[in-house]
Design a protein around this motif. Structure first.
Motif, PDB file in Angstrom:
ATOM      1  N   GLY A 161       0.820  -1.212   0.000  1.00  0.00           N
ATOM      2  CA  GLY A 161       0.000   0.000   0.000  1.00  0.00           C
ATOM      3  C   GLY A 161       0.850   1.256   0.000  1.00  0.00           C
ATOM      4  O   GLY A 161       0.321   2.368  -0.062  1.00  0.00           O
ATOM      5  N   SER A 162       2.192   1.070   0.071  1.00  0.00           N
ATOM      6  CA  SER A 162       3.104   2.213  -0.059  1.00  0.00           C
ATOM      7  C   SER A 162       3.340   2.496  -1.543  1.00  0.00           C
ATOM      8  O   SER A 162       3.021   1.679  -2.409  1.00  0.00           O
ATOM      9  CB  SER A 162       4.442   1.902   0.627  1.00  0.00           C
ATOM     10  N   TYR A 163       3.918   3.648  -1.812  1.00  0.00           N
ATOM     11  CA  TYR A 163       4.100   4.081  -3.213  1.00  0.00           C
ATOM     12  C   TYR A 163       5.521   4.580  -3.453  1.00  0.00           C
ATOM     13  O   TYR A 163       6.190   5.043  -2.521  1.00  0.00           O
ATOM     14  CB  TYR A 163       3.149   5.234  -3.528  1.00  0.00           C
ATOM     15  N   VAL A 164       5.917   4.511  -4.730  1.00  0.00           N
ATOM     16  CA  VAL A 164       7.093   5.251  -5.203  1.00  0.00           C
ATOM     17  C   VAL A 164       6.603   6.210  -6.283  1.00  0.00           C
ATOM     18  O   VAL A 164       5.874   5.797  -7.189  1.00  0.00           O
ATOM     19  CB  VAL A 164       8.156   4.303  -5.806  1.00  0.00           C
ATOM     20  N   ALA A 165       6.978   7.487  -6.155  1.00  0.00           N
ATOM     21  CA  ALA A 165       6.769   8.434  -7.250  1.00  0.00           C
ATOM     22  C   ALA A 165       8.144   8.846  -7.721  1.00  0.00           C
ATOM     23  O   ALA A 165       9.004   9.186  -6.889  1.00  0.00           O
ATOM     24  CB  ALA A 165       5.983   9.655  -6.763  1.00  0.00           C
ATOM     25  N   LEU A 166       8.391   8.786  -9.026  1.00  0.00           N
ATOM     26  CA  LEU A 166       9.720   9.169  -9.493  1.00  0.00           C
ATOM     27  C   LEU A 166       9.646  10.006 -10.758  1.00  0.00           C
ATOM     28  O   LEU A 166       8.706   9.892 -11.545  1.00  0.00           O
ATOM     29  CB  LEU A 166      10.614   7.943  -9.707  1.00  0.00           C
ATOM     30  N   THR A 167      10.655  10.860 -10.915  1.00  0.00           N
ATOM     31  CA  THR A 167      10.917  11.480 -12.215  1.00  0.00           C
ATOM     32  C   THR A 167      12.389  11.254 -12.519  1.00  0.00           C
ATOM     33  O   THR A 167      13.212  11.096 -11.594  1.00  0.00           O
ATOM     34  CB  THR A 167      10.621  13.000 -12.254  1.00  0.00           C
ATOM     35  N   HIS A 168      12.704  11.213 -13.816  1.00  0.00           N
ATOM     36  CA  HIS A 168      14.082  10.892 -14.210  1.00  0.00           C
ATOM     37  C   HIS A 168      14.358  11.470 -15.597  1.00  0.00           C
ATOM     38  O   HIS A 168      13.570  11.264 -16.509  1.00  0.00           O
ATOM     39  CB  HIS A 168      14.251   9.368 -14.223  1.00  0.00           C
ATOM     40  N   PRO A 169      15.498  12.176 -15.764  1.00  0.00           N
ATOM     41  CA  PRO A 169      15.823  12.700 -17.096  1.00  0.00           C
ATOM     42  C   PRO A 169      16.142  11.579 -18.081  1.00  0.00           C
ATOM     43  O   PRO A 169      16.661  10.537 -17.692  1.00  0.00           O
ATOM     44  CB  PRO A 169      17.062  13.570 -16.840  1.00  0.00           C
ATOM     45  N   THR A 170      15.817  11.834 -19.344  1.00  0.00           N
ATOM     46  CA  THR A 170      16.034  10.809 -20.371  1.00  0.00           C
ATOM     47  C   THR A 170      16.409  11.444 -21.702  1.00  0.00           C
ATOM     48  O   THR A 170      15.795  12.426 -22.117  1.00  0.00           O
ATOM     49  CB  THR A 170      14.770   9.951 -20.555  1.00  0.00           C
ATOM     50  N   HIS A 171      17.418  10.852 -22.352  1.00  0.00           N
ATOM     51  CA  HIS A 171      17.743  11.299 -23.708  1.00  0.00           C
ATOM     52  C   HIS A 171      16.688  10.839 -24.704  1.00  0.00           C
ATOM     53  O   HIS A 171      16.612  11.361 -25.808  1.00  0.00           O
ATOM     54  CB  HIS A 171      19.099  10.726 -24.145  1.00  0.00           C
ATOM     55  N   GLU A 172      15.894   9.850 -24.317  1.00  0.00           N
ATOM     56  CA  GLU A 172      14.910   9.312 -25.271  1.00  0.00           C
ATOM     57  C   GLU A 172      13.933  10.392 -25.728  1.00  0.00           C
ATOM     58  O   GLU A 172      13.394  10.319 -26.811  1.00  0.00           O
ATOM     59  CB  GLU A 172      14.134   8.145 -24.640  1.00  0.00           C
TER      60      GLU A 172
END
Ligand SMILES: C[S@@+](CC[C@H](N)C(=O)[O-])C[C@H]1O[C@@H](n2cnc3c(N)ncnc32)[C@H](O)[C@@H]1O
Length: 271
Positions: free
Chosen positions: A189-200
């Motif tokens: 019931g826990s979460y991970v929120a992520l952002t990450h730079p990408t060359h794509e």
């Protein structure tokens, strides 16, 4: 420098004004005032090479607001561990969360001395809520968990916010291990929120800008593609719309079709 950092802490920490630092340049791109001449110079050089960086910073912050709104609202999460916090700006995690859940608890983690000096601005909670600040390195999840346990109850769900931070853990296996360690410490019931730079999504200009960053500024960072970033979400139920440009993650009704930016975003739930 015109900031409102804690003078007592500023007197104790060493702020290197000769090298551009990520938290300060990010603040500059967001239109903040907690930055030095060297940060503005390198920040402008990067804008010259890759103008899209400013929109990335804005869209990343708007992703934060939408993700925390979902987590504290519909998902019912009341505890947040925000690693790689950045300098205080508009809509910090505790402000968004405590607007919906006044009693929400938030632990911020960063290793930049100037963020530490400004942490006081992050520690003003509404009635019933609690925020804490931990000066620690994202490479050391055990230290983070130990310190965060003073404020967060790891027997109840926690949202682990990893916005623009795993890119500073250059080895992908190591970054994956950090995420695993954090997830092992929190219940279903826990979460991970992520952002990450990408060359794509960023193209050649983005590649050149990151090279420039790594020559001129600190700490060095890496971009990753969808396949590598998906490793950080392994074993989680990834919420719709999946791993997408962070601008396109559940866009706000007043901006329903935003352009893509070179920063992926996703939210996953521990089953
Ligand atoms: C790009 S900013 C992102 C800030 C915020 N999470 C956001 O999305 O707007 C990255 C932050 O991570 C911090 N950071 C970089 N490397 C770190 C590390 N090894 N441990 C802790 N914080 C780190 C920087 O000081 C900076 O404040």
């Amino acid at each position: 420098m015109h900031g409102r950092g804690d003078p007592a802490i500023i007197a104790r920490v060493t702020v290197d004004v000769n090298v551009a630092h990520n938290a300060r340049v990010w603040d500059y791109w967001l239109g903040g005032r907690e930055n030095y001449e060297v940060d503005r110079r390198v920040g402008d050089e990067i804008i010259g090479m890759f103008p899209g960086i400013v929109q990335i910073a804005r869209d990343d912050r708007q992703f934060l607001a939408r993700a925390v709104t979902h987590l504290a609202g519909e998902a019912g999460v009341t505890q947040f561990l925000d690693i790689g916090t950045g300098l205080p700006t508009a809509n910090n995690t505790h402000e968004v969360a405590q607007r919906l859940v006044p009693g929400a608890r938030v632990v911020y983690v960063d290793n930049d001395p100037l963020v530490l000096a400004h942490a006081r601005a992050l520690l003003v909670s509404g009635a019933g809520g609690i925020t804490d600040y931990v000066d620690a390195d994202a490479h050391d999840p055990d230290a983070i968990l130990h310190a965060a346990a003073k404020t967060l109850d790891f027997g109840r769900p926690v949202a682990i916010m990893l916005l623009g931070i795993l890119n500073f853990i250059l080895d992908t296996a190591r970054a994956e291990d950090v995420v695993r360690r954090l997830l092992d410490a929190v219940p279903a019931g826990s979460y991970v929120a992520l952002t990450h730079p990408t060359h794509e999504l960023g193209g050649a200009a983005n590649v050149e800008a990151i090279r420039h960053w790594n020559r001129k500024a600190t700490p060095p960072l890496t971009c990753r593609g969808r396949a590598e970033i998906s490793r950080f979400l392994r074993g989680l139920d990834v919420l719709e719309p999946g791993l997408v440009s962070c601008s396109r993650w559940r866009p706000a009704p007043d901006r329903p079709h935003p352009p893509e930016v070179a920063q992926y975003g996703a939210v996953g739930r521990k089953p």
